[in-house]
Design a protein around this motif. Structure first.
Motif, PDB file in Angstrom:
ATOM      1  N   ILE A  29      68.887  15.610  31.773  1.00  0.00           N
ATOM      2  CA  ILE A  29      68.569  15.693  33.209  1.00  0.00           C
ATOM      3  C   ILE A  29      69.157  14.533  34.006  1.00  0.00           C
ATOM      4  CG2 ILE A  29      66.602  15.408  34.799  1.00  0.00           C
ATOM      5  CD1 ILE A  29      66.530  18.161  33.901  1.00  0.00           C
ATOM      6  N   PRO A  31      71.917  12.799  34.338  1.00  0.00           N
ATOM      7  CA  PRO A  31      73.181  12.854  35.092  1.00  0.00           C
ATOM      8  C   PRO A  31      73.106  13.698  36.378  1.00  0.00           C
ATOM      9  CG  PRO A  31      73.565  13.290  32.759  1.00  0.00           C
ATOM     10  CD  PRO A  31      72.081  13.286  32.965  1.00  0.00           C
ATOM     11  N   HIS A  32      72.078  14.535  36.484  1.00  0.00           N
ATOM     12  CA  HIS A  32      71.994  15.475  37.600  1.00  0.00           C
ATOM     13  C   HIS A  32      70.876  15.163  38.598  1.00  0.00           C
ATOM     14  CE1 HIS A  32      74.703  17.968  35.231  1.00  0.00           C
ATOM     15  NE2 HIS A  32      73.929  17.678  34.201  1.00  0.00           N
ATOM     16  N   TYR A  33      69.815  14.544  38.122  1.00  0.00           N
ATOM     17  CA  TYR A  33      68.628  14.313  38.947  1.00  0.00           C
ATOM     18  C   TYR A  33      68.088  12.915  38.686  1.00  0.00           C
ATOM     19  CZ  TYR A  33      68.719  19.388  39.326  1.00  0.00           C
ATOM     20  OH  TYR A  33      69.109  20.684  39.560  1.00  0.00           O
ATOM     21  N   LEU A  49      65.563  15.181  43.544  1.00  0.00           N
ATOM     22  CA  LEU A  49      66.930  15.371  44.008  1.00  0.00           C
ATOM     23  C   LEU A  49      67.009  14.577  45.298  1.00  0.00           C
ATOM     24  CD1 LEU A  49      69.641  16.717  43.546  1.00  0.00           C
ATOM     25  CD2 LEU A  49      68.813  18.681  44.832  1.00  0.00           C
ATOM     26  N   TYR A  70      65.355  25.416  42.779  1.00  0.00           N
ATOM     27  CA  TYR A  70      66.016  24.532  41.819  1.00  0.00           C
ATOM     28  C   TYR A  70      65.887  25.019  40.377  1.00  0.00           C
ATOM     29  CZ  TYR A  70      65.658  21.587  45.914  1.00  0.00           C
ATOM     30  OH  TYR A  70      65.732  21.104  47.200  1.00  0.00           O
ATOM     31  N   GLN A  73      69.183  26.014  38.345  1.00  0.00           N
ATOM     32  CA  GLN A  73      70.015  24.852  38.017  1.00  0.00           C
ATOM     33  C   GLN A  73      69.432  24.079  36.834  1.00  0.00           C
ATOM     34  OE1 GLN A  73      69.603  23.026  41.839  1.00  0.00           O
ATOM     35  NE2 GLN A  73      71.683  23.568  42.489  1.00  0.00           N
ATOM     36  N   VAL A  74      68.138  23.823  36.871  1.00  0.00           N
ATOM     37  CA  VAL A  74      67.493  23.054  35.811  1.00  0.00           C
ATOM     38  C   VAL A  74      67.485  23.850  34.508  1.00  0.00           C
ATOM     39  CG1 VAL A  74      65.306  22.029  35.051  1.00  0.00           C
ATOM     40  CG2 VAL A  74      66.150  21.604  37.367  1.00  0.00           C
ATOM     41  N   ILE A  77      70.838  23.544  32.888  1.00  0.00           N
ATOM     42  CA  ILE A  77      71.033  22.230  32.259  1.00  0.00           C
ATOM     43  C   ILE A  77      70.279  22.154  30.930  1.00  0.00           C
ATOM     44  CG2 ILE A  77      70.524  19.753  32.484  1.00  0.00           C
ATOM     45  CD1 ILE A  77      70.958  20.188  35.560  1.00  0.00           C
TER      46      ILE A  77
END
Length: 128
Positions: A29, A31-33, A49, A70, A73-74, A77
Motif C-alpha cells: 500500500i 507506494p500508493h497511499y 489519499l 477507492y 484501486q485498493v 493493489i
C-alpha cells in the motif's frame, strides 16, 4: 447493511494476518497511499489519499472498511491477498452498518449502537 457475515469471515480466515500478512499489505500500500498507525498501541490503520481518509485496515483481522470510489484501486493493489474481507461503504461517516452483537462483542471492543454505526464509529471504538 448487516456486516456480521463479513466480520465472521475475517475473524476465521487467516491466522497469519496479524503476524506477517498485515506487514506485507502495508508494504504493498505504501507506494500508493499514506498510512497512519502506531503499531505498539493501535489496532487499526488509517489509509489516506493526500489528506482524505479513505479506509480503515484492521491489524488483528484481514478486514478493510473502504469508501466505494477507492475500493477497486485498493483491491487491485492487494489482489494477491485472498483472505481480505472488504466492507465497501459510500462514506466512512455514514451510520448505516449493523452487526450481530453475539459476534461483534467476542472479537471487537464495546460499541454502543450495533444497529446503526459507521466505519468511522468502528474505528473510534476499536483503535486502541
Amino acid at each position: 447493511m448487516d456486516i456480521t457475515e463479513t466480520l465472521q469471515a475475517a475473524v476465521y480466515s487467516n491466522n497469519y494476518w496479524k503476524h506477517s500478512d498485515f506487514s506485507s499489505v502495508m508494504e504493498a500500500i505504501i507506494p500508493h497511499y499514506n498510512i497512519d498507525i502506531e503499531m505498539d498501541t493501535e489496532k487499526i490503520t488509517i489509509l489516506r489519499l493526500e489528506n482524505k481518509i479513505i479506509a480503515y485496515i484492521c491489524l488483528n483481522y484481514p478486514l478493510i472498511f473502504i469508501e466505494s470510489q477507492y475500493a477497486l484501486q485498493v483491491k487491485n493493489i492487494l489482489h494477491t491477498f485472498h483472505d481480505i474481507e472488504y466492507i465497501i461503504v459510500d462514506t466512512l461517516s455514514n451510520p448505516y452498518l449493523s452487526v450481530n452483537p453475539d459476534i461483534y462483542n467476542v472479537y471487537f471492543d464495546f460499541m454502543e449502537n450495533l444497529n446503526s454505526f459507521s466505519a468511522e464509529d468502528f474505528y473510534f471504538y476499536n483503535v486502541n
